[in-house]
Motif scaffolding. Structure first.
Motif, mmCIF file in Angstrom:
data_model
loop_
_atom_site.group_PDB
_atom_site.id
_atom_site.type_symbol
_atom_site.label_atom_id
_atom_site.label_comp_id
_atom_site.label_asym_id
_atom_site.label_seq_id
_atom_site.Cartn_x
_atom_site.Cartn_y
_atom_site.Cartn_z
ATOM 1 N N ASN A 177 33.149 -30.886 18.610
ATOM 2 C CA ASN A 177 32.124 -31.737 19.211
ATOM 3 C C ASN A 177 30.816 -30.969 19.344
ATOM 4 O OD1 ASN A 177 33.857 -33.938 19.515
ATOM 5 N ND2 ASN A 177 34.585 -33.206 21.494
ATOM 6 N N ASN A 178 29.734 -31.604 18.987
ATOM 7 C CA ASN A 178 28.413 -30.993 19.025
ATOM 8 C C ASN A 178 27.756 -31.259 20.378
ATOM 9 O OD1 ASN A 178 25.924 -29.904 18.496
ATOM 10 N ND2 ASN A 178 25.335 -31.400 16.942
ATOM 11 N N ARG A 179 27.548 -30.194 21.162
ATOM 12 C CA ARG A 179 26.898 -30.360 22.465
ATOM 13 C C ARG A 179 25.415 -30.715 22.300
ATOM 14 N NH1 ARG A 179 24.011 -25.925 24.159
ATOM 15 N NH2 ARG A 179 24.263 -26.579 26.323
ATOM 16 N N VAL A 214 30.080 -30.599 14.452
ATOM 17 C CA VAL A 214 29.485 -29.487 13.719
ATOM 18 C C VAL A 214 30.581 -28.491 13.337
ATOM 19 C CG1 VAL A 214 27.183 -29.606 14.740
ATOM 20 C CG2 VAL A 214 28.968 -28.288 15.882
ATOM 21 N N ASN A 215 30.382 -27.789 12.241
ATOM 22 C CA ASN A 215 31.303 -26.719 11.855
ATOM 23 C C ASN A 215 30.979 -25.481 12.671
ATOM 24 O OD1 ASN A 215 32.805 -28.062 9.790
ATOM 25 N ND2 ASN A 215 30.994 -27.911 8.466
ATOM 26 N N LYS A 216 32.007 -24.898 13.250
ATOM 27 C CA LYS A 216 31.788 -23.771 14.151
ATOM 28 C C LYS A 216 32.971 -22.812 14.115
ATOM 29 C CE LYS A 216 30.057 -22.985 18.863
ATOM 30 N NZ LYS A 216 29.732 -23.653 20.154
ATOM 31 N N CYS A 217 32.678 -21.526 14.288
ATOM 32 C CA CYS A 217 33.731 -20.510 14.363
ATOM 33 C C CYS A 217 34.254 -20.467 15.794
ATOM 34 C CB CYS A 217 33.172 -19.144 13.952
ATOM 35 S SG CYS A 217 34.445 -17.865 13.788
ATOM 36 N N ILE A 218 35.531 -20.806 15.976
ATOM 37 C CA ILE A 218 36.103 -20.876 17.313
ATOM 38 C C ILE A 218 37.398 -20.061 17.391
ATOM 39 C CG2 ILE A 218 35.115 -23.148 17.795
ATOM 40 C CD1 ILE A 218 37.843 -24.362 17.129
#
Length: 408
Positions: free
Chosen positions: A395-397, A331-335
């Motif tokens: 990685n998508n939890r 997934v696209n995520k702000c990290i």
């Protein structure tokens, strides 16, 4: 500030800090007296606001007393002595005038009665939160609010929104409460005079509601806690509270009815044993004398729709269950570009010290948390130009089949 060529009289200062990302929570006023900056006054617990924040420290003419009101059992007042004096005489008198939401008065004291999960019929229903339980503190964006007559929030049990939409306040034309019910736009919420946001609907007759669905897409103006209230005999009674929530593309389901044949569809909503609206400056370590709520001893005999999600292997079967969703591997995520464990900081002062964490709802979180692509790329370290976030595939939890409440 500003310096002048001659002595200048100032008794009040106005500050506008409209940015929801970069604002001060405390301002101290200082005056330059004989080449020395001296303390005058301090204003605390500030939030982002498009309206001027007034900082005044001079008593009006004829001023003799000051009255402070608190929604809590305790109140802290800072008395700063004048510049030319180190001693101040203070007389305090306290009295209880009104109990807060969720309390009843008994023998001159406010007794916390807690939520009443047995309420399912009322002439009005609303969700409510305090500005301290929101991301920005001054605005809320709610895309959709739906009522359901069944505790499962099943689409077939959706209540027809034919009542009168009500709200604490809004941003004006095109941002009214009706938008959340007719899907014509978005409710641009503003607080009432008590600093509370609320949105709901009143009806001409008793209306059954056992579950609510809330969609808040905005990553800038969202609530971290919602309290459900029902209008009983012209009084708003607390029914249930949903905590630890955030922005979501899917409806946040709030269900409170206890059934004997199946577990609750909302097991994560634990009732609070203290009043919901606790200011962030109070220490969380203070024990409460309020009674706790005993969970039901009724055993569950069959799993809920959400509990079977992890056992479903096929995507098609997963999507057939309205309590489940099928997630991709990535997934696209702000990290954060550099990993920092913000949660280890328990106090606001230590939380914000490094410039990469913020203190929200009595919790220290990273500045990168919960942002979309555009906002994510612009997040910077406090007082520096260094950008600290990246929008990347991770990685998508919640990969494969999971309950819709699962946050990636």
């Amino acid at each position: 500030g500003m310096t002048f060529d001659e002595m200048t009289t100032v008794k009040c200062i106005e500050i506008i800090q409209s940015s929801p990302m970069h604002f001060a929570m405390e301002w101290t006023v200082q005056a330059k007296v004989q080449d020395t900056w001296k303390f005058v006054w301090v204003m605390k617990d500030l939030v982002s606001s498009e309206d001027p924040i007034k900082v005044s420290w001079v008593k009006p003419e004829g001023y003799e007393s000051h009255t402070s009101e608190s929604e809590l059992g305790n109140i802290w007042i800072l008395f700063a002595p004048p510049i030319d004096s180190k001693k101040t005489n203070i007389t305090l008198k306290c009295s209880m005038t009104e109990c807060q939401d969720g309390e009843v008065e008994e023998d001159g004291k406010c007794i916390w009665r807690g939520p009443d999960r047995s309420i399912t019929k009322a002439l009005g229903w609303r969700i409510l939160t305090h500005k301290s339980m929101t991301s920005s503190g001054w605005a809320l964006d709610i895309d959709e609010l739906d009522f359901y007559s069944e505790a499962s929030c099943d689409e077939s049990s959706k209540v027809i929104a034919d009542g009168i939409a009500i709200n604490s306040g809004n941003a004006g034309g095109g941002w009214g409460p009706e938008n959340a019910f007719d899907k014509s736009g978005r409710w641009g919420g503003r607080t009432d005079d008590d600093g509370k946001f609320w949105l709901g609907m009143t009806f001409d007759e008793m209306t059954t509601v056992k579950c609510m669905g809330v969609i808040q897409l905005s990553t800038s103006h969202f609530a971290t806690e919602w309290t459900v209230q029902a209008k009983i005999e012209n009084t708003w009674q607390e029914v249930w509270a949903k905590k630890n929530i955030g922005p979501s593309n899917d409806p946040i389901q709030i269900s409170w009815v206890i059934t004997t044949d199946a577990p609750s569809t909302d097991p994560s909503s634990v009732p609070t044993n203290i009043p919901s609206f606790v200011p962030t400056q109070l220490p969380s370590s203070v024990p409460t004398d309020l009674p706790s709520f005993t969970p039901t001893k009724t055993p569950s005999f069959s799993p809920s729709k959400a509990e079977v999600c992890n056992d479903i292997k096929k995507k098609s079967k997963c999507n057939e269950n309205d309590a489940c969703k099928f997630g991709n591997k990535k997934v696209n995520k702000c990290i954060p570009k550099k990993k920092v464990n913000c949660s280890k900081y328990l106090k606001r002062k230590t939380c914000i010290k490094g410039g990469v964490c913020i203190y929200v709802d009595n919790e220290c979180i990273h500045k990168c948390d919960g942002h979309g692509k555009n906002v994510c790329k612009g997040v910077k370290k406090t007082d520096k130009k260094q950008k600290i976030c990246a929008f990347e595939k991770v990685n998508n939890r919640c990969k494969k089949c999971n309950p819709k409440t699962c946050i990636p």
